[in-house]
Design a protein around this motif. Structure first.
Motif, PDB file in Angstrom:
ATOM      1  N   MET A  46       0.828  -1.198   0.000  1.00 42.99           N
ATOM      2  CA  MET A  46       0.000   0.000   0.000  1.00 42.99           C
ATOM      3  C   MET A  46       0.858   1.243   0.000  1.00 42.99           C
ATOM      4  SD  MET A  46      -2.941   1.587   0.246  1.00 42.99           S
ATOM      5  CE  MET A  46      -4.278   0.678   1.015  1.00 42.99           C
ATOM      6  N   ASN A  47       1.924   1.247   0.852  1.00 47.62           N
ATOM      7  CA  ASN A  47       2.761   2.425   0.980  1.00 47.62           C
ATOM      8  C   ASN A  47       3.725   2.584  -0.178  1.00 47.62           C
ATOM      9  OD1 ASN A  47       1.596   3.087   3.440  1.00 47.62           O
ATOM     10  ND2 ASN A  47       3.010   1.793   4.580  1.00 47.62           N
ATOM     11  N   GLY A  48       3.830   1.600  -1.034  1.00 42.41           N
ATOM     12  CA  GLY A  48       4.724   1.676  -2.173  1.00 42.41           C
ATOM     13  C   GLY A  48       3.988   1.794  -3.489  1.00 42.41           C
ATOM     14  N   ARG A  49       3.865   0.671  -4.168  1.00 42.09           N
ATOM     15  CA  ARG A  49       3.311   0.655  -5.520  1.00 42.09           C
ATOM     16  C   ARG A  49       1.895   1.208  -5.584  1.00 42.09           C
ATOM     17  NH1 ARG A  49       0.801  -4.021  -7.552  1.00 42.09           N
ATOM     18  NH2 ARG A  49       1.728  -5.117  -5.796  1.00 42.09           N
ATOM     19  N   LEU A  50       1.017   0.791  -4.693  1.00 47.29           N
ATOM     20  CA  LEU A  50      -0.372   1.230  -4.728  1.00 47.29           C
ATOM     21  C   LEU A  50      -0.509   2.712  -4.421  1.00 47.29           C
ATOM     22  CD1 LEU A  50      -3.392   0.664  -4.916  1.00 47.29           C
ATOM     23  CD2 LEU A  50      -3.344  -0.053  -2.534  1.00 47.29           C
ATOM     24  N   THR A  51       0.242   3.178  -3.439  1.00 47.20           N
ATOM     25  CA  THR A  51       0.151   4.584  -3.079  1.00 47.20           C
ATOM     26  C   THR A  51       0.602   5.477  -4.221  1.00 47.20           C
ATOM     27  OG1 THR A  51       0.672   3.935  -0.808  1.00 47.20           O
ATOM     28  CG2 THR A  51       0.779   6.271  -1.328  1.00 47.20           C
ATOM     29  N   ALA A  52       1.701   5.110  -4.871  1.00 45.61           N
ATOM     30  CA  ALA A  52       2.191   5.897  -6.011  1.00 45.61           C
ATOM     31  C   ALA A  52       1.172   5.916  -7.140  1.00 45.61           C
ATOM     32  CB  ALA A  52       3.519   5.320  -6.500  1.00 45.61           C
ATOM     33  N   LEU A  53       0.571   4.770  -7.416  1.00 46.72           N
ATOM     34  CA  LEU A  53      -0.449   4.695  -8.457  1.00 46.72           C
ATOM     35  C   LEU A  53      -1.650   5.558  -8.098  1.00 46.72           C
ATOM     36  CD1 LEU A  53      -1.237   3.227 -11.123  1.00 46.72           C
ATOM     37  CD2 LEU A  53      -2.358   1.501  -9.694  1.00 46.72           C
ATOM     38  N   PHE A  54      -2.044   5.522  -6.842  1.00 46.31           N
ATOM     39  CA  PHE A  54      -3.173   6.316  -6.369  1.00 46.31           C
ATOM     40  C   PHE A  54      -2.920   7.810  -6.566  1.00 46.31           C
ATOM     41  CE2 PHE A  54      -4.829   8.773  -2.733  1.00 46.31           C
ATOM     42  CZ  PHE A  54      -6.187   8.654  -2.965  1.00 46.31           C
ATOM     43  N   TYR A  55      -1.765   8.296  -6.108  1.00 44.09           N
ATOM     44  CA  TYR A  55      -1.463   9.720  -6.232  1.00 44.09           C
ATOM     45  C   TYR A  55      -1.352  10.143  -7.698  1.00 44.09           C
ATOM     46  CZ  TYR A  55      -0.450   9.863  -1.205  1.00 44.09           C
ATOM     47  OH  TYR A  55      -0.540   9.806   0.166  1.00 44.09           O
ATOM     48  N   ALA A  56      -0.803   9.269  -8.545  1.00 43.80           N
ATOM     49  CA  ALA A  56      -0.687   9.591  -9.971  1.00 43.80           C
ATOM     50  C   ALA A  56      -2.061   9.715 -10.614  1.00 43.80           C
ATOM     51  CB  ALA A  56       0.137   8.524 -10.680  1.00 43.80           C
ATOM     52  N   ALA A  57      -2.981   8.816 -10.276  1.00 42.82           N
ATOM     53  CA  ALA A  57      -4.335   8.881 -10.831  1.00 42.82           C
ATOM     54  C   ALA A  57      -5.071  10.121 -10.339  1.00 42.82           C
ATOM     55  CB  ALA A  57      -5.114   7.613 -10.462  1.00 42.82           C
ATOM     56  N   VAL A  58      -4.878  10.467  -9.064  1.00 41.00           N
ATOM     57  CA  VAL A  58      -5.470  11.695  -8.521  1.00 41.00           C
ATOM     58  C   VAL A  58      -4.962  12.908  -9.300  1.00 41.00           C
ATOM     59  CG1 VAL A  58      -5.439  13.250  -6.509  1.00 41.00           C
ATOM     60  CG2 VAL A  58      -5.923  10.825  -6.203  1.00 41.00           C
ATOM     61  N   PHE A  59      -3.659  12.937  -9.567  1.00 42.48           N
ATOM     62  CA  PHE A  59      -3.063  14.049 -10.312  1.00 42.48           C
ATOM     63  C   PHE A  59      -3.666  14.158 -11.709  1.00 42.48           C
ATOM     64  CE2 PHE A  59       0.055  15.576 -13.380  1.00 42.48           C
ATOM     65  CZ  PHE A  59       0.421  16.802 -12.832  1.00 42.48           C
ATOM     66  N   LEU A  60      -3.755  13.039 -12.429  1.00 40.65           N
ATOM     67  CA  LEU A  60      -4.214  13.077 -13.815  1.00 40.65           C
ATOM     68  C   LEU A  60      -5.684  13.487 -13.921  1.00 40.65           C
ATOM     69  CD1 LEU A  60      -2.482  10.019 -15.506  1.00 40.65           C
ATOM     70  CD2 LEU A  60      -2.048  12.444 -15.891  1.00 40.65           C
ATOM     71  N   GLU A  61      -6.522  12.956 -13.043  1.00 45.12           N
ATOM     72  CA  GLU A  61      -7.934  13.335 -13.126  1.00 45.12           C
ATOM     73  C   GLU A  61      -8.123  14.803 -12.771  1.00 45.12           C
ATOM     74  OE1 GLU A  61     -12.320  11.883 -11.513  1.00 45.12           O
ATOM     75  OE2 GLU A  61     -10.643  10.485 -11.544  1.00 45.12           O
ATOM     76  N   SER A  62      -7.363  15.295 -11.811  1.00 46.23           N
ATOM     77  CA  SER A  62      -7.438  16.715 -11.455  1.00 46.23           C
ATOM     78  C   SER A  62      -6.932  17.583 -12.595  1.00 46.23           C
ATOM     79  CB  SER A  62      -6.626  16.977 -10.191  1.00 46.23           C
ATOM     80  OG  SER A  62      -7.106  16.215  -9.108  1.00 46.23           O
ATOM     81  N   LEU A  63      -5.872  17.130 -13.269  1.00 43.39           N
ATOM     82  CA  LEU A  63      -5.335  17.862 -14.417  1.00 43.39           C
ATOM     83  C   LEU A  63      -6.371  17.937 -15.529  1.00 43.39           C
ATOM     84  CD1 LEU A  63      -2.755  19.184 -15.627  1.00 43.39           C
ATOM     85  CD2 LEU A  63      -2.205  16.942 -16.591  1.00 43.39           C
ATOM     86  N   ALA A  64      -7.083  16.844 -15.757  1.00 46.94           N
ATOM     87  CA  ALA A  64      -8.102  16.811 -16.809  1.00 46.94           C
ATOM     88  C   ALA A  64      -9.174  17.860 -16.566  1.00 46.94           C
ATOM     89  CB  ALA A  64      -8.727  15.415 -16.877  1.00 46.94           C
ATOM     90  N   VAL A  65      -9.656  17.947 -15.355  1.00 54.43           N
ATOM     91  CA  VAL A  65     -10.751  18.874 -15.049  1.00 54.43           C
ATOM     92  C   VAL A  65     -10.265  20.314 -14.992  1.00 54.43           C
ATOM     93  CG1 VAL A  65     -12.463  19.509 -13.314  1.00 54.43           C
ATOM     94  CG2 VAL A  65     -12.075  17.102 -13.847  1.00 54.43           C
ATOM     95  N   SER A  66      -9.116  20.542 -14.355  1.00 57.97           N
ATOM     96  CA  SER A  66      -8.633  21.912 -14.164  1.00 57.97           C
ATOM     97  C   SER A  66      -8.226  22.574 -15.468  1.00 57.97           C
ATOM     98  CB  SER A  66      -7.450  21.924 -13.200  1.00 57.97           C
ATOM     99  OG  SER A  66      -6.342  21.217 -13.723  1.00 57.97           O
ATOM    100  N   SER A  67      -7.961  21.789 -16.517  1.00 59.22           N
ATOM    101  CA  SER A  67      -7.520  22.367 -17.785  1.00 59.22           C
ATOM    102  C   SER A  67      -8.606  23.194 -18.462  1.00 59.22           C
ATOM    103  CB  SER A  67      -7.043  21.254 -18.733  1.00 59.22           C
ATOM    104  OG  SER A  67      -8.120  20.397 -19.091  1.00 59.22           O
ATOM    105  N   TYR A  68      -9.863  22.990 -18.085  1.00 64.78           N
ATOM    106  CA  TYR A  68     -10.924  23.790 -18.715  1.00 64.78           C
ATOM    107  C   TYR A  68     -11.959  24.332 -17.736  1.00 64.78           C
ATOM    108  CZ  TYR A  68     -14.432  20.075 -18.236  1.00 64.78           C
ATOM    109  OH  TYR A  68     -15.318  19.154 -17.726  1.00 64.78           O
TER     110      TYR A  68
END
Length: 404
Positions: free
Chosen positions: A17-39
């Protein structure tokens, strides 16, 4: 509090959880936020270009917030039972669908309806991801640290997205920005799919940490303050872009101003781990409230993009102080999905009422008295200081291999 575990071929190892899953989680949070904030901040100017009045611009903001006034409580509570991975993945697909609807819209009615669907996506995204932070946090101190990292993940995306979307729209057109947003939201959803099988609920405890009566009292005051916080920032995101457009600021200038807001918010999210301890919550919230009041005074009388950016930068500081401090206070009460569902629902109430009320006031009274009212309401965010002086107990450690 709920009991979750990592399903890794039956090992249930928290290290994954603290390694692979956590990194994947934060990356997905970043990308979805980037998608919405762009417009997101370009929707009000787009509506103005289609002939919308300030009242209708406010209605668009309220339409986006309307699902958020009740769905987070439903989705958050449901996530405590069924798990958060699938609901996180679905939020990205709903965000992509709402953006595609906006892309195909050429009239105000469809613009408004597309924002309703975006509100459903928000209602899935925030309480689910906030609850997930609790799932891999042991104790109050680790929760504050992980919530700071989570907040930075989506706030950083809003810095990049707001400016990127503004520049792309100026150079190539809004349509290209929307296509990019759709692609990013779908990619975030794909990245979230592994979480479906890796993070699963293994039962739920229904008791809250500490004294139940005291928790209900504390929660009620925090939620009251969050409603006013939602009101203030709904106007910030839904109404101020159209004010800037009417003052002849370009899309790039508007995007830069909101990137400045996101930057200052990011900085204080990073600091919230240290300044947001239970002992310092009261002063932190009061400071946030006063800064928001001053920021709106600056915005009201702004005559240049630089003044506008200064006001929004101060609003970013206010949000960077208020949100992590009050959100972690709620998470420490136990039942992460349910608590953040309450929190985000209160936020949705403020976001629903704020734009349409202020839009109607502007049409009737003008800009200055309407935004002065918002500035005064910002002071009511300090209501959350009533329970803030009472420190919350540490979160009990959960046993990932147990179920109740």
């Amino acid at each position: 509090m709920e009991v979750f575990s990592i399903d890794d071929r039956g090992t249930g190892r928290r290290g994954d959880m603290n390694g692979r899953l956590t990194a994947l989680f934060y990356a997905a949070v970043f990308l979805e936020s980037l998608a919405v904030s762009s417009y997101l901040y370009l929707v009000p100017p787009y509506a103005v270009g289609l002939g919308a009045s300030e009242g209708f611009v406010g209605a668009i903001g309220s339409a986006r917030a309307a699902p958020y006034s009740f769905l987070p409580m439903v989705f958050g509570t449901l996530s405590d039972v069924v798990g958060r991975g699938m609901m996180f993945a679905i939020s990205g697909l709903v965000a992509a669908a709402s953006t595609a609807w906006l892309y195909s819209s050429s009239d105000l009615t469809n613009v408004l309806l597309s924002q309703v669907l975006l509100g459903v996506s928000f209602a899935l995204f925030f309480p689910i991801t906030e609850g997930a932070v609790k799932d891999f946090s042991e104790g109050s101190e680790e929760l504050r640290r992980n919530f700071s990292i989570y907040s930075v993940s989506w706030a950083l995306a809003f810095i990049v997205g707001a400016y990127m979307g503004g520049v792309l729209s100026d150079l190539i057109g809004l349509g290209v920005t929307l296509i990019l947003s759709i692609s990013l939201a779908i990619l975030a959803s794909i990245m979230a799919f592994p979480l479906i099988h890796m993070l699963r609920p293994h039962g739920r405890r229904t008791e809250w940490a500490g004294d139940t009566g005291g928790r209900v009292h504390g929660m009620s005051w925090i939620l009251a303050a969050v409603i006013f916080y939602g009101f203030v920032f709904s106007v910030t995101f839904s109404m101020l872009p159209s004010l800037a457009a009417r003052r002849m600021f370009t899309a790039s200038e508007i995007g830069a101003a909101y990137s400045a807001l996101s930057l200052t918010r990011l900085v204080f999210f990073m600091a919230s781990y240290r300044i947001g301890s239970p002992r310092g919550r009261g002063m932190t919230i009061i400071t946030s409230s006063l800064i928001a009041f001053i920021a709106f005074l600056i915005v009201i009388f702004s005559t240049s993009p630089l003044h506008f950016m200064l006001g929004l930068s101060l609003l970013g500081i206010s949000a960077g102080l208020f949100y992590p401090v009050t959100a972690t206070a709620m998470l420490e009460m136990g039942m992460a999905g349910r608590m953040m569902g309450y929190y985000e629902t209160a936020l949705g109430v403020g976001f629903t009422v704020g734009p349409i009320m202020v839009g109607m006031m502007i049409d009737s009274l003008g800009y200055t008295p309407s935004y002065m009212m918002v500035a005064v309401l910002a002071l009511l965010m300090s209501l959350a200081t009533i329970p803030a002086s009472r420190p919350s107990p540490s979160i009990p450690r959960s046993n990932p291999s147990s179920s109740t």
